[in-house]
Each structure stands twice: as structure tokens, then as C-alpha cells.
Motif scaffolding. Structure first.
Motif, PDB file in Angstrom:
ATOM      1  N   HIS A 103      -8.594   7.096   3.131  1.00 39.36           N
ATOM      2  CA  HIS A 103      -9.311   6.282   2.147  1.00 39.36           C
ATOM      3  C   HIS A 103      -9.920   5.082   2.848  1.00 39.36           C
ATOM      4  O   HIS A 103      -9.201   4.309   3.493  1.00 39.36           O
ATOM      5  CB  HIS A 103      -8.363   5.801   1.038  1.00 39.36           C
ATOM      6  CG  HIS A 103      -8.164   6.822  -0.035  1.00 39.36           C
ATOM      7  ND1 HIS A 103      -7.429   6.578  -1.162  1.00 39.36           N
ATOM      8  CD2 HIS A 103      -8.627   8.089  -0.163  1.00 39.36           C
ATOM      9  CE1 HIS A 103      -7.438   7.653  -1.942  1.00 39.36           C
ATOM     10  NE2 HIS A 103      -8.150   8.588  -1.346  1.00 39.36           N
ATOM     11  N   CYS A 117      -4.590 -10.581  -8.004  1.00 46.51           N
ATOM     12  CA  CYS A 117      -5.189  -9.336  -8.508  1.00 46.51           C
ATOM     13  C   CYS A 117      -5.351  -9.381 -10.029  1.00 46.51           C
ATOM     14  O   CYS A 117      -6.336  -8.866 -10.575  1.00 46.51           O
ATOM     15  CB  CYS A 117      -4.355  -8.122  -8.102  1.00 46.51           C
ATOM     16  SG  CYS A 117      -4.283  -7.872  -6.331  1.00 46.51           S
ATOM     17  N   LEU A 158      -8.547  -0.964   5.791  1.00 48.96           N
ATOM     18  CA  LEU A 158      -8.813  -2.213   5.067  1.00 48.96           C
ATOM     19  C   LEU A 158      -9.556  -3.167   6.000  1.00 48.96           C
ATOM     20  O   LEU A 158      -9.465  -3.054   7.215  1.00 48.96           O
ATOM     21  CB  LEU A 158      -7.497  -2.878   4.635  1.00 48.96           C
ATOM     22  CG  LEU A 158      -6.585  -2.111   3.688  1.00 48.96           C
ATOM     23  CD1 LEU A 158      -5.285  -2.889   3.487  1.00 48.96           C
ATOM     24  CD2 LEU A 158      -7.276  -1.869   2.349  1.00 48.96           C
ATOM     25  N   GLN A 164      -4.918   3.114  -6.177  1.00 50.01           N
ATOM     26  CA  GLN A 164      -3.646   2.984  -6.911  1.00 50.01           C
ATOM     27  C   GLN A 164      -3.856   3.121  -8.414  1.00 50.01           C
ATOM     28  O   GLN A 164      -2.932   3.467  -9.141  1.00 50.01           O
ATOM     29  CB  GLN A 164      -2.984   1.638  -6.572  1.00 50.01           C
ATOM     30  CG  GLN A 164      -2.389   1.623  -5.165  1.00 50.01           C
ATOM     31  CD  GLN A 164      -1.980   0.240  -4.677  1.00 50.01           C
ATOM     32  OE1 GLN A 164      -2.474  -0.771  -5.164  1.00 50.01           O
ATOM     33  NE2 GLN A 164      -1.089   0.198  -3.691  1.00 50.01           N
ATOM     34  N   GLU A 194     -14.566   6.739   0.328  1.00 49.68           N
ATOM     35  CA  GLU A 194     -14.388   5.457  -0.366  1.00 49.68           C
ATOM     36  C   GLU A 194     -14.130   5.777  -1.838  1.00 49.68           C
ATOM     37  O   GLU A 194     -15.003   6.365  -2.488  1.00 49.68           O
ATOM     38  CB  GLU A 194     -15.673   4.631  -0.328  1.00 49.68           C
ATOM     39  CG  GLU A 194     -16.168   4.174   1.004  1.00 49.68           C
ATOM     40  CD  GLU A 194     -17.658   3.803   0.919  1.00 49.68           C
ATOM     41  OE1 GLU A 194     -17.985   2.670   0.570  1.00 49.68           O
ATOM     42  OE2 GLU A 194     -18.494   4.683   1.201  1.00 49.68           O
ATOM     43  N   LEU A 202      -4.975  -1.643  -3.942  1.00 54.78           N
ATOM     44  CA  LEU A 202      -5.897  -0.577  -3.529  1.00 54.78           C
ATOM     45  C   LEU A 202      -6.576  -0.031  -4.783  1.00 54.78           C
ATOM     46  O   LEU A 202      -5.919   0.118  -5.833  1.00 54.78           O
ATOM     47  CB  LEU A 202      -5.146   0.561  -2.829  1.00 54.78           C
ATOM     48  CG  LEU A 202      -4.418   0.213  -1.530  1.00 54.78           C
ATOM     49  CD1 LEU A 202      -3.695   1.456  -0.988  1.00 54.78           C
ATOM     50  CD2 LEU A 202      -5.397  -0.310  -0.481  1.00 54.78           C
ATOM     51  N   THR A 224       0.800  -1.229   0.000  1.00 53.71           N
ATOM     52  CA  THR A 224       0.000   0.000   0.000  1.00 53.71           C
ATOM     53  C   THR A 224       0.836   1.284   0.000  1.00 53.71           C
ATOM     54  O   THR A 224       0.279   2.370  -0.163  1.00 53.71           O
ATOM     55  CB  THR A 224      -0.898   0.045   1.259  1.00 53.71           C
ATOM     56  OG1 THR A 224      -0.042  -0.028   2.420  1.00 53.71           O
ATOM     57  CG2 THR A 224      -1.885  -1.103   1.287  1.00 53.71           C
ATOM     58  N   GLY A 229     -10.796  -2.358  -1.448  1.00 52.53           N
ATOM     59  CA  GLY A 229      -9.373  -2.671  -1.361  1.00 52.53           C
ATOM     60  C   GLY A 229      -9.074  -4.156  -1.344  1.00 52.53           C
ATOM     61  O   GLY A 229      -9.945  -4.993  -1.600  1.00 52.53           O
ATOM     62  N   CYS A 230      -7.808  -4.482  -1.058  1.00 53.32           N
ATOM     63  CA  CYS A 230      -7.336  -5.878  -1.001  1.00 53.32           C
ATOM     64  C   CYS A 230      -7.563  -6.603  -2.321  1.00 53.32           C
ATOM     65  O   CYS A 230      -7.903  -7.792  -2.326  1.00 53.32           O
ATOM     66  CB  CYS A 230      -7.986  -6.633   0.150  1.00 53.32           C
ATOM     67  SG  CYS A 230      -7.455  -6.071   1.753  1.00 53.32           S
ATOM     68  N   GLU A 262     -10.975   1.822   2.128  1.00 54.99           N
ATOM     69  CA  GLU A 262     -10.882   0.785   1.082  1.00 54.99           C
ATOM     70  C   GLU A 262     -11.301  -0.570   1.672  1.00 54.99           C
ATOM     71  O   GLU A 262     -10.809  -1.611   1.262  1.00 54.99           O
ATOM     72  CB  GLU A 262      -9.463   0.732   0.506  1.00 54.99           C
ATOM     73  CG  GLU A 262      -9.089   1.966  -0.293  1.00 54.99           C
ATOM     74  CD  GLU A 262      -8.721   1.642  -1.752  1.00 54.99           C
ATOM     75  OE1 GLU A 262      -9.030   0.535  -2.230  1.00 54.99           O
ATOM     76  OE2 GLU A 262      -8.127   2.530  -2.402  1.00 54.99           O
ATOM     77  N   VAL A 290      -5.172   4.593   5.301  1.00 48.62           N
ATOM     78  CA  VAL A 290      -6.095   3.748   4.548  1.00 48.62           C
ATOM     79  C   VAL A 290      -6.630   2.658   5.468  1.00 48.62           C
ATOM     80  O   VAL A 290      -5.891   2.086   6.271  1.00 48.62           O
ATOM     81  CB  VAL A 290      -5.441   3.196   3.245  1.00 48.62           C
ATOM     82  CG1 VAL A 290      -4.246   2.321   3.517  1.00 48.62           C
ATOM     83  CG2 VAL A 290      -6.450   2.420   2.407  1.00 48.62           C
TER      84      VAL A 290
END
Ligand SMILES: Cc1ncc(COP(=O)(O)O)c(C=O)c1O
Length: 396
Positions: free
Chosen positions: A213, A295, A241, A230, A181, A227, A85, A219-220, A215, A239
């Protein structure tokens, strides 16, 4: 049903006993395709063998220690999250709302450190959802959630994508933090514009407001990068999570960038359970999968799902819009999505309904192409059988 349980949820009647990947089975042996993943949580799906082995191993060693003692995994998870991150330090929590709570306390403390303790307000975005504890609830937009618990913490909301309104609020009200968000989840899988998010970064820097943020849902890896922010080159100050971070076990994290990494002093924040050995082992299984290309899988599977949904949107007048990215998608209808969600469920497809007219689609990251296609076929069958919207219901 629900005897002895507080009535905060309208639960479905089925009792789920088993699962594999994106499939769930109930006590009657009926199979369901899980396009919800326990509300954007079970990234590695159900019945994951690697997770089961890691947990079995850890349960046989030590389950709980408290944060007064060390185990080998806290630093490993923290370091890997910071690498992914660009943040500098993590505080572990047991849920998303606690990760936000930590962010809010950190912002308040940062103002004390800076000598501006009067900056106690928060700013957030209309439509946002940040959790149910009193602090996180204070920033959550829906009045239905907030009203029964007032008074809450002071917060000003700005309309999504309204850069002028955000500039006005940050410059005139001097909040301690702006919490946003990048893609609103409960708000209907609504992506905020890169222009707004980038302007928020600049305005927070200009006004000394912490940019937080949330996330927790986006996120994740759910949108194809670790993120969501990103994808626009965004680096927040903090951030939050949670959800998939420990592959279904309760874990959250509040990560702070270098200038804020030492904001809390000993005793200023804490948790008995958070970051324990068992959840950390689960998080390492998830992070290993991320290292192995999870991802990228999300992007490929998300593209397949999205293009199938877009085909449906072109064919079926009931569909207003396809929203989101990666495996965080929404199908916005021309009217309430509740009856459609119930029929999808009856036909063996689990999604939920958010913001009234949006079907939220957040499957496990390990969903297969064949399961995506099966799900799309169920969507098509149910949506095609849904009466066309009345002219008064059609939104341009
Ligand atoms: C964006 C966002 N923030 C915070 C939360 C709260 O997380 P939790 O339910 O784990 O407390 C959620 C949960 O849906 C969420 O989607």
C-alpha cells in the motif's frame, strides 16, 4: 529567477518567508491560506512551537550520526509506527519515492528468499503515482513522467476497480508485488472501491504476491484514520509512508508485516541520512499529536470542509464532483482546473491542480473552522465568476 536551479518545476513568483498554522506570508507581507500544506505534508501547520522547541533542542545536541550508530529515537519512532499500522518493522527513508524503492527491493528479495527469483515484474494501478526514482517511476502511470527515461522496470497496470483484470494479471504474470494507493493522490483524489481493495488483499494472498500500500499521501492520519486502508480493515504486507510523518522534515518509512520484517540482511539496503536524530525528534512531535487525537480532528475538519464543498457543487455548474475523505479532498471541475487554481492563488488561497481537472485540497490538519470557512468563501467567489461549462464540456 531559478538561476542555477534545474528547471524541473514551474514555481510561483512569490517568496514565502513566514507562516503560522494554515497561514503563509510572503516577502511583501501578503497573507495566503494554505490549503495545500506543501503537497500534503505540513500536518501541524507552519510555525509550530512544539516542533521548533524539539528541533532547537536536538540541533544543540546531535544532528547526524549515520545508521552505524544509535540514538534514542529510531526505535521509539519505529515502534510507534508499527503500533499504529499493525506492521512489524520499519526502514526509514528521506522521501516517499525512497520508501517505495525500499518496498520494491523488499518484494524482489522476498521472491529470492522464497526460491522464485524469476518473479521480477510489478503490478500497479492506472492513474497511480509512486515517485520519481527509477524503480518508483517504473510503476507510476503517467507516460509523460516515464517516457523520457525508458527502459524502466517491468510493470503491468490494471484499471482502477477492475477486479477481473487484477485477478488475470496476478494469476498469469506472477508479479512480485502489487502496489496500490488506496486513494490516488496525483491521480485526482480518486478513492479505489473497498471491493477492489479487499479483492486485491485476497488475490495477493492467493498468488503469493506482496501487497504494497502506497499511503505516502493518504496515510499518517490525513483521511481520519492513521492509514486510509484501516477504514476497510485492510492489512497490507508492506506500507509506504512519508509526507507528514515528520511534520515537514524529510522522512519516509517502509513498514513490513511480520512475515517480511527480516527479508533484508545486513548491507542489503541502507541510507546515510535516513532516520537521523533530527527527523526522528520531528516525527515524535507529530506522533504525540496523533496520540492526542489529531486524526479525530481531521475527521471533524474534513467533514466541515467537505460539506461546504458539496454545497458549492450543488450551486455552481462548473463543479463536477467532490472527491476524497478527511482532509484529502478534490474538487473536480467540468474542464481544466488550471485557470481556476491560478485565480484562487491570486485571491490568496493555495491549492494545486492534479489530473488536469481536479483542485487538490490537502490543508494542514490544524486548520481552524474559521480558516475553512474563509477558504470556502474564496472558492465560491472564484468558481461563481468562472464561465459555466459549454454543453460539450459537461460530463454526466
Ligand atoms: C502516493 C505517492 N507516492 C509517492 C510519492 C513520492 O513521494 P516523494 O515526492 O516524497 O518522493 C508521492 C508524492 O507526491 C505520492 O503522492
Amino acid at each position: 529567477m531559478d538561476e542555477g536551479v534545474m528547471k524541473t518545476y514551474a514555481r510561483a513568483d512569490e517568496v514565502f518567508v513566514d507562516g503560522h498554522g494554515a497561514l503563509l506570508r510572503d516577502s511583501q507581507g501578503r497573507e495566503f491560506l494554505d490549503f495545500l500544506a506543501g503537497i500534503a505534508v505540513s500536518a501541524l501547520g507552519h510555525g509550530h512551537q512544539g516542533l521548533a522547541e524539539a528541533l532547537r533542542d536536538q540541533v544543540g545536541k546531535v544532528v547526524h550520526l549515520s545508521n552505524l550508530f544509535r540514538h534514542p529515537y529510531t526505535e521509539q519512532v519505529a515502534t510507534r509506527l508499527c503500533q499504529l499500522t499493525g506492521m512489524a518493522a520499519a526502514f526509514f527513508t528521506n522521501s516517499g519515492t525512497e520508501a517505495i524503492e525500499c518496498a520494491l527491493k523488499l518484494a524482489r528479495k522476498a521472491m529470492h528468499v522464497r526460491g522464485t527469483p524469476q518473479r521480477t515484474r510489478f503490478a500497479a494501478v492506472e492513474g497511480g503515482f509512486h515517485g520519481r526514482t527509477l524503480g518508483a517511476l517504473s510503476l507510476t502511470w503517467s507516460e509523460k513522467y516515464r517516457k523520457p527515461f525508458q527502459p524502466l522496470q517491468p510493470c503491468t497496470w490494471v484499471p482502477p476497480d477492475d477486479v477481473d483484470a487484477l485477478a488475470r494479471v496476478l494469476r498469469s504474470e506472477a508479479p512480485c508485488a502489487f502496489v496500490v494507493e488506496p486513494i490516488q493522490g496525483e491521480g485526482g483524489i480518486r478513492e479505489l472501491s473497498p471491493r477492489f481493495l479487499l479483492a486485491a488483499r485476497e488475490l495477493c494472498t492467493e498468488t503469493g504476491t506482496l501487497l504494497v500500500h502506497d499511503e505516502i499521501q493518504a496515510g499518517c492520519g490525513r483521511t481520519g484514520t492513521f492509514l486510509a486502508g484501516q477504514q476497510h480493515g485492510l492489512v497490507p504486507d508492506v506500507v509506504a509512508l512519508a509526507k507528514p510523518i515528520a511534520a515537514g522534515l524529510p522522512m519516509g518509512a517502509c513498514l513490513a508485516a511480520a512475515p517480511f520484517a527480516d527479508t533484508f540482511q545486513k548491507g542489503e539496503h541502507g541510507s546515510t541520512f535516513a532516520g537521523g536524530p533530527l527527523v526522528c525528534r520531528a516525527a515524535l512531535v507529530f506522533l504525540d499529536a496523533v496520540d492526542q487525537g489529531l486524526c479525530q480532528d481531521v475527521t471533524a475538519r474534513g467533514n466541515r470542509l467537505r460539506s461546504g464543498l458539496e454545497t458549492l457543487a450543488r450551486k455552481l455548474p462548473i463543479v463536477r464532483e467532490v472527491r476524497g475523505r478527511g482532509l484529502m479532498l478534490g474538487l473536480r471541475l467540468h474542464h481544466s482546473a488550471e485557470a481556476v487554481q491560478k485565480e484562487l492563488y491570486r485571491q490568496g488561497l493555495i491549492v494545486n491542480c492534479t489530473a488536469g481537472d481536479v483542485l487538490r485540497i490537502v490543508p494542514p490538519y490544524v486548520i481552524t473552522d474559521a480558516q475553512i470557512d474563509r477558504g470556502l468563501a474564496i472558492f465560491e467567489r472564484v468558481l461563481a465568476a468562472t464561465p459555466a461549462p459549454k454543453p460539450s464540456e459537461v460530463h454526466k
